[in-house]
Design an enzyme around this catalytic site. Structure first.
Site, PDB file in Angstrom:
ATOM      1  N   ALA A  29     -10.777 -36.195  28.021  1.00  0.00           N
ATOM      2  CA  ALA A  29     -11.898 -35.267  27.868  1.00  0.00           C
ATOM      3  C   ALA A  29     -11.494 -33.934  27.223  1.00  0.00           C
ATOM      4  O   ALA A  29     -12.305 -33.300  26.550  1.00  0.00           O
ATOM      5  CB  ALA A  29     -12.523 -35.015  29.235  1.00  0.00           C
ATOM      6  N   ARG A  46     -12.221 -32.062  35.046  1.00  0.00           N
ATOM      7  CA  ARG A  46     -11.472 -31.424  36.129  1.00  0.00           C
ATOM      8  C   ARG A  46     -11.037 -29.991  35.861  1.00  0.00           C
ATOM      9  O   ARG A  46     -10.448 -29.370  36.733  1.00  0.00           O
ATOM     10  CB  ARG A  46     -10.262 -32.293  36.507  1.00  0.00           C
ATOM     11  CG  ARG A  46     -10.701 -33.580  37.162  1.00  0.00           C
ATOM     12  CD  ARG A  46      -9.585 -34.562  37.405  1.00  0.00           C
ATOM     13  NE  ARG A  46     -10.152 -35.813  37.911  1.00  0.00           N
ATOM     14  CZ  ARG A  46     -10.740 -36.729  37.164  1.00  0.00           C
ATOM     15  NH1 ARG A  46     -10.814 -36.578  35.863  1.00  0.00           N
ATOM     16  NH2 ARG A  46     -11.251 -37.821  37.704  1.00  0.00           N
ATOM     17  N   GLN A  48     -10.398 -42.217  26.466  1.00  0.00           N
ATOM     18  CA  GLN A  48     -11.181 -42.304  27.706  1.00  0.00           C
ATOM     19  C   GLN A  48     -12.565 -41.699  27.475  1.00  0.00           C
ATOM     20  O   GLN A  48     -13.404 -41.724  28.361  1.00  0.00           O
ATOM     21  CB  GLN A  48     -10.490 -41.512  28.817  1.00  0.00           C
ATOM     22  CG  GLN A  48      -9.153 -42.078  29.230  1.00  0.00           C
ATOM     23  CD  GLN A  48      -8.387 -41.095  30.109  1.00  0.00           C
ATOM     24  OE1 GLN A  48      -8.516 -41.118  31.322  1.00  0.00           O
ATOM     25  NE2 GLN A  48      -7.598 -40.244  29.511  1.00  0.00           N
ATOM     26  N   VAL A  66     -16.311 -41.039  26.109  1.00  0.00           N
ATOM     27  CA  VAL A  66     -17.463 -41.907  25.851  1.00  0.00           C
ATOM     28  C   VAL A  66     -18.342 -41.307  24.755  1.00  0.00           C
ATOM     29  O   VAL A  66     -19.423 -41.809  24.476  1.00  0.00           O
ATOM     30  CB  VAL A  66     -18.282 -42.124  27.155  1.00  0.00           C
ATOM     31  CG1 VAL A  66     -17.437 -42.826  28.205  1.00  0.00           C
ATOM     32  CG2 VAL A  66     -18.818 -40.798  27.718  1.00  0.00           C
ATOM     33  N   HIS A  96     -13.375 -46.331  28.342  1.00  0.00           N
ATOM     34  CA  HIS A  96     -14.413 -46.071  29.346  1.00  0.00           C
ATOM     35  C   HIS A  96     -15.813 -46.278  28.791  1.00  0.00           C
ATOM     36  O   HIS A  96     -16.790 -45.739  29.315  1.00  0.00           O
ATOM     37  CB  HIS A  96     -14.257 -44.648  29.911  1.00  0.00           C
ATOM     38  CG  HIS A  96     -13.043 -44.520  30.810  1.00  0.00           C
ATOM     39  ND1 HIS A  96     -12.546 -43.308  31.231  1.00  0.00           N
ATOM     40  CD2 HIS A  96     -12.242 -45.461  31.361  1.00  0.00           C
ATOM     41  CE1 HIS A  96     -11.479 -43.518  32.008  1.00  0.00           C
ATOM     42  NE2 HIS A  96     -11.276 -44.811  32.095  1.00  0.00           N
TER      43      HIS A  96
HETATM   44  P1  NAD Z   1     -10.015 -34.474  32.945  1.00  0.00           P
HETATM   45  O1  NAD Z   1     -11.149 -33.506  32.995  1.00  0.00           O
HETATM   46  O2  NAD Z   1      -9.501 -35.021  34.208  1.00  0.00           O
HETATM   47  O3  NAD Z   1      -8.778 -33.763  32.232  1.00  0.00           O
HETATM   48  C1  NAD Z   1      -8.927 -33.067  31.042  1.00  0.00           C
HETATM   49  C2  NAD Z   1      -7.612 -32.368  30.746  1.00  0.00           C
HETATM   50  O4  NAD Z   1      -7.743 -31.799  29.463  1.00  0.00           O
HETATM   51  C3  NAD Z   1      -7.275 -31.254  31.730  1.00  0.00           C
HETATM   52  O5  NAD Z   1      -5.925 -31.375  32.134  1.00  0.00           O
HETATM   53  C4  NAD Z   1      -7.497 -29.982  30.911  1.00  0.00           C
HETATM   54  O6  NAD Z   1      -6.582 -28.960  31.235  1.00  0.00           O
HETATM   55  C5  NAD Z   1      -7.258 -30.477  29.513  1.00  0.00           C
HETATM   56  N1  NAD Z   1      -7.984 -29.745  28.483  1.00  0.00           N
HETATM   57  C6  NAD Z   1      -9.212 -29.187  28.552  1.00  0.00           C
HETATM   58  N2  NAD Z   1      -9.543 -28.643  27.373  1.00  0.00           N
HETATM   59  C7  NAD Z   1      -8.486 -28.850  26.546  1.00  0.00           C
HETATM   60  C8  NAD Z   1      -8.217 -28.531  25.197  1.00  0.00           C
HETATM   61  N3  NAD Z   1      -9.090 -27.853  24.445  1.00  0.00           N
HETATM   62  N4  NAD Z   1      -7.051 -28.925  24.664  1.00  0.00           N
HETATM   63  C9  NAD Z   1      -6.126 -29.585  25.399  1.00  0.00           C
HETATM   64  N5  NAD Z   1      -6.315 -29.899  26.687  1.00  0.00           N
HETATM   65  C10 NAD Z   1      -7.487 -29.548  27.249  1.00  0.00           C
HETATM   66  O7  NAD Z   1     -10.418 -35.617  31.909  1.00  0.00           O
HETATM   67  P2  NAD Z   1      -9.721 -37.027  31.669  1.00  0.00           P
HETATM   68  O8  NAD Z   1      -8.289 -37.016  32.011  1.00  0.00           O
HETATM   69  O9  NAD Z   1     -10.156 -37.504  30.321  1.00  0.00           O
HETATM   70  O10 NAD Z   1     -10.457 -37.843  32.795  1.00  0.00           O
HETATM   71  C11 NAD Z   1     -10.887 -39.010  32.521  1.00  0.00           C
HETATM   72  C12 NAD Z   1     -12.424 -39.124  32.684  1.00  0.00           C
HETATM   73  O11 NAD Z   1     -13.169 -38.150  31.986  1.00  0.00           O
HETATM   74  C13 NAD Z   1     -12.844 -40.370  32.052  1.00  0.00           C
HETATM   75  O12 NAD Z   1     -13.563 -41.139  32.965  1.00  0.00           O
HETATM   76  C14 NAD Z   1     -13.735 -40.002  30.871  1.00  0.00           C
HETATM   77  O13 NAD Z   1     -14.592 -41.051  30.628  1.00  0.00           O
HETATM   78  C15 NAD Z   1     -14.335 -38.785  31.364  1.00  0.00           C
HETATM   79  N6  NAD Z   1     -14.953 -37.779  30.500  1.00  0.00           N
HETATM   80  C16 NAD Z   1     -15.261 -37.994  29.178  1.00  0.00           C
HETATM   81  C17 NAD Z   1     -15.857 -36.979  28.428  1.00  0.00           C
HETATM   82  C18 NAD Z   1     -16.191 -37.207  26.978  1.00  0.00           C
HETATM   83  O14 NAD Z   1     -16.498 -38.333  26.585  1.00  0.00           O
HETATM   84  N7  NAD Z   1     -16.102 -36.175  26.141  1.00  0.00           N
HETATM   85  C19 NAD Z   1     -16.145 -35.758  29.017  1.00  0.00           C
HETATM   86  C20 NAD Z   1     -15.841 -35.574  30.383  1.00  0.00           C
HETATM   87  C21 NAD Z   1     -15.220 -36.591  31.095  1.00  0.00           C
END
Ligand code: NAD
Length: 240
Positions: free
Chosen positions: A23, A35, A100, A102, A118
């Protein structure tokens, strides 16, 4: 030699490079992650909204959460970092990408070899009979035209299996990689958080904050995804 130069060396000598995103790859497009301090989970309990249980027992809340995310994505687009990864694929620097996310941004930016681990938030089906449905029907909270079941996006909810084809493809590509670059993921979500450990190649972690269990990476580039990718790209272009 700087860490950026080291990673560029690895990229230039790699026969197979795979990127795995989370994400954090999309936050610079305006899509909240889960998170971080500004992520979804600080406002909403995932166990209440992104689970099969929520879909089955609290559909209005489930529906509200996904409708909000779908509507937000309509206002967002891939950023420069996504386009750099698409360009790397065209130039043969990047050979495969697993995500991951979507949001479909990697494909929108032009990457062709993408595994959506995902699922996708842009297609819909009936949770009961599995027949496909339209976004309009989902947003209008209609029931399935075939069986009256509940409509849902084709995302993987907590507690569901990952799509087999995408998982096997990501796994086999990562196992065969010389370099795996993991971008913007807290590595909290199983089983995707196991994938980086499956390679014998070099492991690079790009994230804006460090997570304690990322110690097995060969190189950690702390920073925002777009900025770090732009730095890497600049160095790659200098090296021709
Ligand atoms: P997560 O929120 O757990 O972790 C995101 C990580 O990215 C964090 O450690 C954060 O510090 C870091 N981060 C945030 N902005 C950043 C940036 N600009 N550059 C670098 N790092 C950055 O998300 P995850 O690990 O992908 O968790 C997985 C779940 O999140 C999955 O189920 C996924 O489907 C879902 N998800 C997807 C989206 C999307 O499709 N854009 C959005 C939110 C969550």
């Amino acid at each position: 030699m700087s860490k950026i130069e080291t990673v560029v060396d690895w990229l230039l000598s790699s026969n197979k490079t795979v990127v795995l995103t989370g994400a954090g790859m999309s936050t610079e497009s305006g899509v909240p992650d889960f998170r971080s301090a500004s992520g979804w989970w600080t406002k909403t309990d995932p166990q209440k909204v992104a689970t099969v249980d929520a879909l089955e027992t609290n559909y209005p809340l489930f529906h509200e959460f996904y409708s909000m995310r779908i509507q937000l994505l309509e206002k967002c687009a891939p950023h420069k970092g996504h386009y750099i990864l698409a360009d790397w694929e065209k130039k043969g620097i990047l050979h495969h990408l697993a995500t991951q996310n979507v949001d479909g941004f990697h494909s929108q930016a032009g990457n062709k070899k993408v595994d959506e681990l995902h699922g996708s938030i842009y297609t819909f089906r009936c949770h009961s009979c599995g027949k496909s449905a339209t976004k309009e029907a989902f947003l209008a909270m209609e029931s399935c035209a075939h069986c009256n079941g509940r409509l849902r996006p084709n995302v993987v909810l907590f507690g569901e299996m990952l799509p087999d084809k995408a998982w096997m493809s990501a796994l086999s590509n990562i196992q065969r990689a010389d370099v795996v670059i993991v971008i913007g993921t807290s590595l909290e979500v199983y089983p995707v958080n196991q994938l980086p450990m499956m390679t014998k190649g070099k492991k690079v972690y790009i994230n804006k904050e460090m997570v304690s269990h990322a110690t097995y990476f060969d190189c950690i580039l702390e920073g925002k995804a777009k900025e770090v990718l732009m730095e890497l790209n600049e160095q790659l272009e200098k090296r021709g």
